[in-house]
Enzyme design. Structure first.
Site, PDB file in Angstrom:
ATOM      1  N   TYR A 202     -37.831  57.118 -26.214  1.00 35.71           N
ATOM      2  CA  TYR A 202     -36.600  57.005 -26.978  1.00 35.71           C
ATOM      3  C   TYR A 202     -37.326  55.615 -27.877  1.00 35.71           C
ATOM      4  O   TYR A 202     -37.284  54.612 -27.472  1.00 35.71           O
ATOM      5  CB  TYR A 202     -35.358  56.477 -26.269  1.00 35.71           C
ATOM      6  CG  TYR A 202     -34.698  57.569 -25.523  1.00 35.71           C
ATOM      7  CD1 TYR A 202     -33.323  57.777 -25.926  1.00 35.71           C
ATOM      8  CD2 TYR A 202     -35.220  58.401 -24.662  1.00 35.71           C
ATOM      9  CE1 TYR A 202     -32.637  59.021 -25.543  1.00 35.71           C
ATOM     10  CE2 TYR A 202     -34.500  59.457 -24.165  1.00 35.71           C
ATOM     11  CZ  TYR A 202     -33.205  59.881 -24.619  1.00 35.71           C
ATOM     12  OH  TYR A 202     -32.618  60.716 -24.039  1.00 35.71           O
ATOM     13  N   HIS A 381     -23.068  67.880 -25.495  1.00 33.87           N
ATOM     14  CA  HIS A 381     -24.549  67.585 -25.262  1.00 33.87           C
ATOM     15  C   HIS A 381     -24.854  67.864 -23.913  1.00 33.87           C
ATOM     16  O   HIS A 381     -24.266  67.090 -22.912  1.00 33.87           O
ATOM     17  CB  HIS A 381     -24.740  66.241 -25.932  1.00 33.87           C
ATOM     18  CG  HIS A 381     -26.214  65.852 -25.696  1.00 33.87           C
ATOM     19  ND1 HIS A 381     -27.364  66.579 -26.280  1.00 33.87           N
ATOM     20  CD2 HIS A 381     -26.824  65.046 -24.748  1.00 33.87           C
ATOM     21  CE1 HIS A 381     -28.479  66.203 -25.864  1.00 33.87           C
ATOM     22  NE2 HIS A 381     -28.214  65.147 -25.082  1.00 33.87           N
TER      23      HIS A 381
END
Length: 614
Positions: A202, A381
């Site tokens: 990330y 999601h």
């Protein structure tokens, strides 16, 4: 005379063959632009029209598939013979072989032409037919397939096939979608960010937002994926930063021990695999430039790098903004399951996890009263094991509808969807996200976490007017789960011998146990006093509405009597004059002749001179 003209026009309105609508939507199903699908629909009549154009002079096929393949697919095939006669029929797939013609023909041919290079086939059907070999067309993801043949011999297509996940019943906002004349674009990207050689990264960077003079509205956001990195960029998020944010840190990994990236929590853009640009309705936009608006944002990109290779990236987003202000400021609320001690057992065919949000404490988190939230769009999601997601909406303890729903969820097709109708969340309402997973191909537990092989369960609700609540996430009691599985340490769940009874026990524990809820204020840095408020609650039952009645209209298949190279083409049938649809050719001819007769009679009466006395 007036009555005759009215009757004629009424009859003519009844003989338009099939349900034809403006084909408002389109997609290209191949890389070269040779396979183009257009469609339009009418929610009230529950009818949909398709048009498929392919660079082929042989047969062309269209289908709806449960998984993108031939097995179980609902298919239509048509074409034009060399002698200019046409053929068209409704089929179903049984595997990687030639399809089988349906007994019930529920698709109606509207147009079938061929020029020197391509074939165009337009046809319509009901959302729900009464044929078990047809797939229902519902809101959410549908796998659309297309194929063609080199000639008119209908056979298994082998290489010449295309698959795409599409939201066929997509909605357009009532407020409209238009581009302001004074639109300005602004790019926010990584700057040759070095991605570590590891499966999951990330990457985060603080980035300035447009420096504008006075309030403006962002009305559209488009992903910018660096060429060559399309398979590595999993999602892109943009978080607004409070104006007292310390932005001194260099780009790096988001969720390490450095807490500075946790300063920015308010989502202002969400993009994931398969998504495209998102445009806000004309009555709402993201505010920038006013004293209360952020000057910086945190750009977060999830890199899925299963081969753990070294690469650099400059992906990001492009913002479009205008000084032509909209009536409302948009907000995005993230709800779902917190990334806590939670997991999915292996070999589970349909396992559910939940996120509960009670809005009764929103005013406390917001620091003032919260206006009713008008939800106009959503994004769902999960990761690879996700199969379905729905967001149920409750008021006074009773379910009043859904704020998002996709029962055929596709990880590779995650787009923001507009709601059919703007839905109001009142303070005190409850929201519950339910995610369904399939782990039949996994031998160990799947933990909730950041990696693509981990799982998530969340929804992003787009609403107005904006408030300061950024997240409302929940998790079940870790103690309840460990007690149910008879383990004393969270790590011991890895050694549980899973069978159907233990899977059901874990499911029951999650569904019946208490949920711990965290509600976050986006204007206060996480872990600072006042940054979040806790709550507790119990899950609600989720119910679906009654299934709509199927449409039993059938139509005649169409085939040329001389089809020497189409051995699988059905024999020529007379039009079905007894069906419940509007596709009867003979009936249409009769009605047209009658209408013309009435119209001519009315016209003659209007032109005849009036009777005069001698």
């Amino acid at each position: 005379m007036a009555l005759l003209i009215f009757s004629a026009l009424l009859l003519l309105s009844l003989v338009v063959p099939g349900q034809q609508f403006e084909l408002s939507f389109s997609t290209v199903m191949d890389n070269d632009g040779n396979v183009v699908l257009k469609w339009g629909f009418n929610q009230y009549d529950e009818q949909i029209t398709f048009q498929l154009q392919m660079n082929s002079q042989g047969w062309v096929g269209f289908g709806l598939s449960p998984n993108g393949g031939m097995k179980g697919a609902d298919i239509v095939i048509g074409g034009v013979h060399p002698n200019k006669t046409t053929y068209f029929s409704d089929y179903h797939g049984i595997g990687n072989t030639a399809p089988v013609r349906d007994t019930l023909q529920n698709y109606q041919l509207l147009l079938l032409t061929e020029n020197g290079t391509s074939t165009t086939m337009r046809f319509s059907r009901a959302f729900r037919t009464c044929d078990s070999n047809d797939m229902n067309i519902t809101a959410g993801t549908i796998r659309v397939i297309a194929a063609y043949g080199a000639d008119d011999t209908i056979a298994y297509h082998r290489e010449n096939h295309f698959t795409q996940s599409i939201n066929l019943l997509r909605e357009l906002p009532v407020a409209g979608l238009s581009s302001p004349k004074d639109s300005v674009s602004y790019n926010i990207t990584m700057n040759n960010y070095t991605v570590p050689a590891q499966p999951t990264t990330y990457g985060c960077a603080f980035v300035p937002l447009p420096n504008v003079n006075g309030k403006h509205h962002i009305y559209k956001i488009e992903p910018l994926i660096q060429a060559g990195n399309e398979l590595l960029v999993h999602h892109i998020l943009l978080y607004a930063c409070p104006n007292n944010t310390n932005i001194s840190i260099a780009p790096g990994e988001c969720y390490n021990t450095n807490p500075l990236f946790f300063q920015c929590l308010q989502v202002i853009n969400v993009w994931a695999v398969g998504g495209k640009a998102f445009q806000f309705p004309d009555n709402v936009g993201l505010s920038i430039g006013s004293p209360d608006d952020p000057s910086y944002a945190r750009l977060e990109i999830h890199y899925n790098n299963p081969e753990a290779k070294n690469f650099t990236d400059s992906s990001g987003v492009q913002l479009y903004y205008t000084k032509d202000l909209r009536p409302y400021n948009a907000g995005i609320l993230e709800i779902g399951s917190a990334l806590s001690f939670l997991f999915i057992p292996p070999s589970a065919r349909s396992f559910r996890l939940y996120g509960l949000c009670n809005t009764q404490k929103f005013p406390e988190v917001n620091g003032q009263q919260v206006a009713d939230m008008q939800v106009f769009a959503y994004q769902l999601h999960t990761h690879l094991a996700g199969r379905a997601v729905r967001v149920a909406h409750y008021r006074n303890g009773s379910q009043i509808g859904f704020l998002g729903r996709d029962m055929t969820y596709d990880f590779n097709f995650q787009e923001v969807k507009y709601l059919e109708n703007i839905t109001t969340i009142k303070m005190g309402d409850a929201l519950q996200v339910e995610c369904t997973y399939n782990t039949m191909d996994r031998r160990g537990i799947t933990e909730m976490g950041l990696g693509t092989m981990n799982e998530m369960c969340m929804a992003f609700l787009f609403y107005y007017p904006k408030n300061n609540v950024s997240h409302c996430l929940s998790s079940p009691s870790a103690t309840d789960i460990m007690n149910a599985l008879h383990v004393s340490n969270p790590k011991d769940v890895n050694s549980v011998e899973w069978d159907e009874n233990k899977i059901n026990l874990l499911q029951q524990t999650i569904q019946e146990g208490k949920q711990d809820i965290n509600i976050t204020n986006s204007q206060i840095h996480l872990f600072m006093p006042g940054s979040f408020v806790t709550d507790t609650g119990y899950l609600y039952n989720i119910t679906e509405g009654a299934n709509a009645t199927c449409n039993n209209a059938t139509f005649s298949s169409l085939a040329a009597t001389s089809a020497p190279n189409s051995s699988m083409t059905p024999a020529m049938n007379e039009p079905n004059l007894n069906n419940n649809g509007s596709g009867s050719l003979r009936g249409s001819v009769i009605l047209i002749n009658l209408a013309l007769f009435l119209f001519q009679a009315a016209l003659g009466a209007s032109l005849r001179p009036p009777n005069r006395s001698p």
